[in-house]
Design an enzyme around this catalytic site. Structure first.
Site, PDB file in Angstrom:
ATOM      1  N   GLN A   1       1.017  -1.221  -0.004  1.00  0.00           N
ATOM      2  CA  GLN A   1      -0.054  -0.007  -0.079  1.00  0.00           C
ATOM      3  C   GLN A   1       0.804   1.276  -0.025  1.00  0.00           C
ATOM      4  O   GLN A   1       0.596   2.243  -0.511  1.00  0.00           O
ATOM      5  CB  GLN A   1      -1.100  -0.146   1.171  1.00  0.00           C
ATOM      6  CG  GLN A   1      -1.911   1.136   1.166  1.00  0.00           C
ATOM      7  CD  GLN A   1      -3.045   0.817  -0.014  1.00  0.00           C
ATOM      8  OE1 GLN A   1      -3.389  -0.259  -0.465  1.00  0.00           O
ATOM      9  NE2 GLN A   1      -3.475   1.776  -0.612  1.00  0.00           N
TER      10      GLN A   1
ATOM     11  N   ALA B   1      -5.747   5.045  -0.426  1.00  0.00           N
ATOM     12  CA  ALA B   1      -5.645   5.062   1.083  1.00  0.00           C
ATOM     13  C   ALA B   1      -3.995   5.105   1.395  1.00  0.00           C
ATOM     14  O   ALA B   1      -3.098   4.359   0.832  1.00  0.00           O
ATOM     15  CB  ALA B   1      -5.995   3.988   2.022  1.00  0.00           C
TER      16      ALA B   1
ATOM     17  N   SER C   1      -5.889   1.301   4.721  1.00  0.00           N
ATOM     18  CA  SER C   1      -6.398   0.666   3.555  1.00  0.00           C
ATOM     19  C   SER C   1      -7.426  -0.583   3.723  1.00  0.00           C
ATOM     20  O   SER C   1      -6.960  -1.494   4.912  1.00  0.00           O
ATOM     21  CB  SER C   1      -5.496   0.123   2.475  1.00  0.00           C
ATOM     22  OG  SER C   1      -6.079  -0.277   1.468  1.00  0.00           O
TER      23      SER C   1
ATOM     24  N   HIS D   1      -8.031  -2.903   1.904  1.00  0.00           N
ATOM     25  CA  HIS D   1      -7.525  -3.955   1.204  1.00  0.00           C
ATOM     26  C   HIS D   1      -6.260  -4.609   2.025  1.00  0.00           C
ATOM     27  O   HIS D   1      -6.211  -5.874   2.042  1.00  0.00           O
ATOM     28  CB  HIS D   1      -6.651  -3.369  -0.163  1.00  0.00           C
ATOM     29  CG  HIS D   1      -7.539  -3.120  -1.130  1.00  0.00           C
ATOM     30  ND1 HIS D   1      -8.083  -4.307  -2.224  1.00  0.00           N
ATOM     31  CD2 HIS D   1      -8.178  -1.682  -1.555  1.00  0.00           C
ATOM     32  CE1 HIS D   1      -8.972  -3.526  -2.903  1.00  0.00           C
ATOM     33  NE2 HIS D   1      -8.821  -2.192  -2.532  1.00  0.00           N
TER      34      HIS D   1
ATOM     35  N   ASP E   1     -11.131  -5.336  -5.309  1.00  0.00           N
ATOM     36  CA  ASP E   1     -11.585  -4.584  -6.483  1.00  0.00           C
ATOM     37  C   ASP E   1     -12.070  -5.407  -7.479  1.00  0.00           C
ATOM     38  O   ASP E   1     -10.948  -6.405  -8.214  1.00  0.00           O
ATOM     39  CB  ASP E   1     -10.199  -3.481  -6.950  1.00  0.00           C
ATOM     40  CG  ASP E   1     -10.012  -2.569  -6.063  1.00  0.00           C
ATOM     41  OD1 ASP E   1     -11.110  -2.309  -4.937  1.00  0.00           O
ATOM     42  OD2 ASP E   1      -8.857  -1.971  -5.969  1.00  0.00           O
TER      43      ASP E   1
ATOM     44  N   GLU F   1     -16.397   4.634  -5.888  1.00  0.00           N
ATOM     45  CA  GLU F   1     -15.706   3.413  -6.418  1.00  0.00           C
ATOM     46  C   GLU F   1     -16.542   2.151  -6.558  1.00  0.00           C
ATOM     47  O   GLU F   1     -16.769   1.241  -5.750  1.00  0.00           O
ATOM     48  CB  GLU F   1     -14.586   3.046  -5.579  1.00  0.00           C
ATOM     49  CG  GLU F   1     -13.412   3.909  -5.521  1.00  0.00           C
ATOM     50  CD  GLU F   1     -12.212   3.635  -4.568  1.00  0.00           C
ATOM     51  OE1 GLU F   1     -12.026   2.224  -4.279  1.00  0.00           O
ATOM     52  OE2 GLU F   1     -11.233   4.261  -4.548  1.00  0.00           O
TER      53      GLU F   1
ATOM     54  N   HIS G   1     -15.260  -1.294  -5.935  1.00  0.00           N
ATOM     55  CA  HIS G   1     -14.517  -1.918  -4.711  1.00  0.00           C
ATOM     56  C   HIS G   1     -15.529  -2.352  -3.533  1.00  0.00           C
ATOM     57  O   HIS G   1     -16.282  -1.798  -2.831  1.00  0.00           O
ATOM     58  CB  HIS G   1     -13.990  -0.613  -3.921  1.00  0.00           C
ATOM     59  CG  HIS G   1     -13.166  -0.797  -2.605  1.00  0.00           C
ATOM     60  ND1 HIS G   1     -11.873  -0.681  -2.324  1.00  0.00           N
ATOM     61  CD2 HIS G   1     -13.613  -1.081  -1.561  1.00  0.00           C
ATOM     62  CE1 HIS G   1     -11.929  -1.073  -0.985  1.00  0.00           C
ATOM     63  NE2 HIS G   1     -12.600  -1.279  -0.551  1.00  0.00           N
TER      64      HIS G   1
HETATM   65 ZN   LIG Z   1     -10.056  -0.980  -3.716  1.00  0.00          ZN
END
Ligand SMILES: [Zn+2]
Length: 217
Positions: A97, A118, A123, A125, A132, A181, A184
């Site tokens: 990240q 982020a 994040s 993630h 995603d 998004e 996401h």
């Molecule tokens: Zn994402």
């Protein structure tokens, strides 16, 4: 089965799923390992370098086992409906990240980087619960127009059935700190809570948290 138990089963069976109350107070939103952890610009992961315990590979990406199972069901259901959903980006470590965020800062400057990615430790993630998604064709990958594509439309209509929310919806930038998004997806633990969060719009609204448009000084 006794008559009393049969009666209980009958009465429980009569409660429609949509009427099942989902109590926001019943969830742990603070622990990094919770399926309902809320990560935003005011709420970094604790510890910032958190690594999920059990990461499972899904078509080249990684997710936590619970999210991976749900994602596979989602992709299968989409495929049965004639929509090919492809994973683009799942788990990212703190250092991955950091590299991504730094590359955006270099390309676009910090303000734009903060709107689209982020900072490390902040994040979704990094929780292993976010994926995603894209179309198999690659159309509108990681762009707002993804919402108008078959995969984008299918996800908007059906992600919650598999326990996922669209984490950064349109028009919620002042709450989430991120532009729309539609690609996401965030696993939140199951259909009931995913439905409830989706109808509230954001995790922040559902859990009655302050808006987090910017990082705290
Ligand atoms: Zn994402």
């Amino acid at each position: 089965m006794t008559a009393a138990v049969a009666g209980l089963v009958l009465s429980l069976g009569m409660i429609a799923p949509s009427a099942m109350a989902v109590d926001p107070g019943a969830y742990d939103i603070d622990s990094a390992s919770s399926l309902q952890v809320v990560v935003n610009k005011h709420r970094p992961l604790n510890p910032a370098t958190y690594v999920p315990g059990q990461l499972v590979r899904v078509q080249g990406e990684r997710l936590r086992a619970e999210a991976a199972d749900a994602y596979k069901q989602l992709a299968k259901a989409a495929k049965a409906a004639g929509v090919n959903i492809m994973p683009i980006s799942g788990y990212r470590s703190y250092s991955q990240q950091a590299s991504l965020y730094d590359s955006y800062v270099r390309q676009y400057g910090q303000a734009t980087a903060d709107a689209i990615a982020a900072r490390p430790g902040y994040s979704e993630h990094q929780t292993g619960l976010a994926m995603d998604i894209g179309n198999a064709s690659g159309t509108c990958a990681l762009q707002a127009c993804f919402a108008t594509t078959p995969a984008g439309k299918w996800a908007a209509d059906h992600a919650a059935e598999h326990g996922f929310i669209i984490r950064y919806p349109a028009g919620a930038e002042a709450t989430t700190g991120y532009t729309y998004e539609p690609w996401h997806l965030r696993y939140v633990g199951g259909r009931d809570i995913a439905d409830a969060v989706t109808s509230e719009g954001t995790l922040e609204a559902f859990f009655d948290l302050e808006a987090a448009p910017d990082y705290l000084p």
